[in-house]
Design a protein around this motif. Structure first.
Motif, PDB file in Angstrom:
ATOM      1  N   UNK A 184      18.246  10.715 -20.479  1.00 58.87           N
ATOM      2  CA  UNK A 184      17.681  11.976 -19.545  1.00 58.87           C
ATOM      3  C   UNK A 184      17.156  13.556 -20.365  1.00 58.87           C
ATOM      4  N   UNK A 185      18.660  14.042 -21.103  1.00 59.39           N
ATOM      5  CA  UNK A 185      18.255  14.596 -21.864  1.00 59.39           C
ATOM      6  C   UNK A 185      17.209  15.052 -23.173  1.00 59.39           C
ATOM      7  N   UNK A 186      16.396  14.136 -23.210  1.00 57.91           N
ATOM      8  CA  UNK A 186      15.398  13.888 -24.276  1.00 57.91           C
ATOM      9  C   UNK A 186      14.491  13.891 -23.716  1.00 57.91           C
ATOM     10  N   UNK A 230      10.929  13.458 -22.506  1.00 57.81           N
ATOM     11  CA  UNK A 230       9.709  14.832 -23.415  1.00 57.81           C
ATOM     12  C   UNK A 230       8.505  14.277 -21.862  1.00 57.81           C
ATOM     13  N   UNK A 231       7.823  14.968 -21.861  1.00 52.60           N
ATOM     14  CA  UNK A 231       6.227  15.233 -20.807  1.00 52.60           C
ATOM     15  C   UNK A 231       5.558  14.955 -21.618  1.00 52.60           C
ATOM     16  N   UNK A 232       4.122  14.402 -21.954  1.00 55.38           N
ATOM     17  CA  UNK A 232       2.783  13.714 -23.144  1.00 55.38           C
ATOM     18  C   UNK A 232       2.307  14.661 -21.671  1.00 55.38           C
ATOM     19  N   UNK A 233       1.808  15.019 -20.016  1.00 59.71           N
ATOM     20  CA  UNK A 233       0.995  15.395 -19.026  1.00 59.71           C
ATOM     21  C   UNK A 233       0.851  14.066 -18.371  1.00 59.71           C
ATOM     22  N   UNK A 234       1.293  12.761 -19.062  1.00 66.03           N
ATOM     23  CA  UNK A 234       1.083  11.738 -18.128  1.00 66.03           C
ATOM     24  C   UNK A 234       2.200  10.414 -17.698  1.00 66.03           C
ATOM     25  N   UNK A 235       2.827  10.755 -19.102  1.00 64.06           N
ATOM     26  CA  UNK A 235       4.781   9.749 -18.486  1.00 64.06           C
ATOM     27  C   UNK A 235       5.558  10.975 -19.049  1.00 64.06           C
ATOM     28  N   UNK A 236       6.817  10.223 -19.144  1.00 65.84           N
ATOM     29  CA  UNK A 236       8.069  11.059 -20.011  1.00 65.84           C
ATOM     30  C   UNK A 236       7.903  10.483 -21.405  1.00 65.84           C
ATOM     31  N   UNK A 237       8.449  10.492 -21.525  1.00 65.70           N
ATOM     32  CA  UNK A 237       8.937   9.046 -23.402  1.00 65.70           C
ATOM     33  C   UNK A 237      10.728  10.261 -24.011  1.00 65.70           C
ATOM     34  N   UNK A 238      10.146   9.332 -24.988  1.00 67.95           N
ATOM     35  CA  UNK A 238      11.393   9.585 -25.810  1.00 67.95           C
ATOM     36  C   UNK A 238      11.040   8.808 -26.913  1.00 67.95           C
ATOM     37  N   UNK A 239      11.890   9.669 -28.196  1.00 65.65           N
ATOM     38  CA  UNK A 239      11.396   8.717 -29.817  1.00 65.65           C
ATOM     39  C   UNK A 239      12.827   7.978 -29.701  1.00 65.65           C
ATOM     40  N   UNK A 240      12.423   6.930 -30.476  1.00 69.32           N
ATOM     41  CA  UNK A 240      13.744   6.277 -31.110  1.00 69.32           C
ATOM     42  C   UNK A 240      14.901   7.745 -31.959  1.00 69.32           C
ATOM     43  N   UNK A 241      14.112   8.136 -33.277  1.00 72.84           N
ATOM     44  CA  UNK A 241      15.088   9.235 -33.736  1.00 72.84           C
ATOM     45  C   UNK A 241      15.436   9.849 -33.436  1.00 72.84           C
ATOM     46  N   UNK A 242      15.102  10.375 -32.223  1.00 73.68           N
ATOM     47  CA  UNK A 242      15.792  11.464 -31.443  1.00 73.68           C
ATOM     48  C   UNK A 242      17.115  11.103 -30.646  1.00 73.68           C
ATOM     49  N   UNK A 243      17.150   9.650 -30.089  1.00 74.27           N
ATOM     50  CA  UNK A 243      18.114   9.425 -30.174  1.00 74.27           C
ATOM     51  C   UNK A 243      19.370   8.609 -30.856  1.00 74.27           C
ATOM     52  N   UNK A 244      18.412   8.325 -31.882  1.00 69.58           N
ATOM     53  CA  UNK A 244      19.519   7.937 -33.221  1.00 69.58           C
ATOM     54  C   UNK A 244      20.080   9.664 -33.455  1.00 69.58           C
TER      55      UNK A 244
END
Length: 197
Positions: A165-167, A169-183
């Protein structure tokens, strides 16, 4: 063998047999990030089955055939890897045609939603209006790729919802998270932890 989408409408006996045969033909390649291989025939059967999930859910803006196929492949690969029987996987697929429970599998006492992508950016999307995501305790992340007519699904890892959840991000249509961020943030765990429970 080709099964027209209409053949699967009620999942008659032939369609159920095709589902079971395709699921049982999946192969696991072990490793830190296990990969599940769908043969050409299995990939085609499940591509057709994904058509059955064509619904205009209130949680979706538009039905997307490719996204549905990628999502189904990820869910089936995770179920197969976790040792869920073909009969149970088929029963859950059929139940899912009537609506989403908010999670795809259970392991370690957690309700987990499978998030799948096929883009090289390894970007996982969460619908802005998807109230079901809040019902999942965590997420399993998969990467789906086509190899010729076959499919391979890499099980990248899993994470608790509170760590994702803390990671977001909002692209204007939906939220997303990148695998590199989680790692990078240490939020990702090996999927084999779920199977060894």
């Amino acid at each position: 063998m080709h099964y027209p989408t209409s053949h699967f409408r009620g999942l008659d006996q032939a369609a159920e047999e095709a589902f079971l045969r395709a699921y049982q033909s999946l192969i696991i390649f072990e490793g830190e990030r296990p990969t599940v291989r769908f043969s050409r025939d299995a990939a085609e059967i499940f591509r057709q089955l994904a058509e059955l999930r064509r619904k205009n859910w209130s949680t979706s803006t538009h039905w997307n055939q490719t996204a549905e196929q990628v999502g189904l492949a990820g869910e089936l690969a995770v179920q197969f890897y976790l040792g869920i029987s073909a009969e149970t996987a088929m029963a859950e697929f059929k139940a899912g045609l009537m609506g989403d429970q908010g999670h795809d599998v259970e392991a370690l006492g957690l309700k987990l939603d499978v998030k799948s992508t096929r883009g090289s950016a390894l970007k996982f999307k969460f619908s802005r209006t998807n109230s079901h995501a809040s019902r999942a305790d965590g997420f399993i992340f998969t990467y789906v790729e086509n190899e010729g007519f076959e499919m391979r699904v890499q099980l990248l890892g899993w994470s608790h919802r509170a760590k994702v959840k803390p990671h977001l991000r909002d692209d204007g249509q939906r939220f997303f998270v990148r695998m590199e961020t989680l790692r990078r943030e240490g939020a990702l765990h090996l999927v084999r932890q779920l199977r060894n429970a």
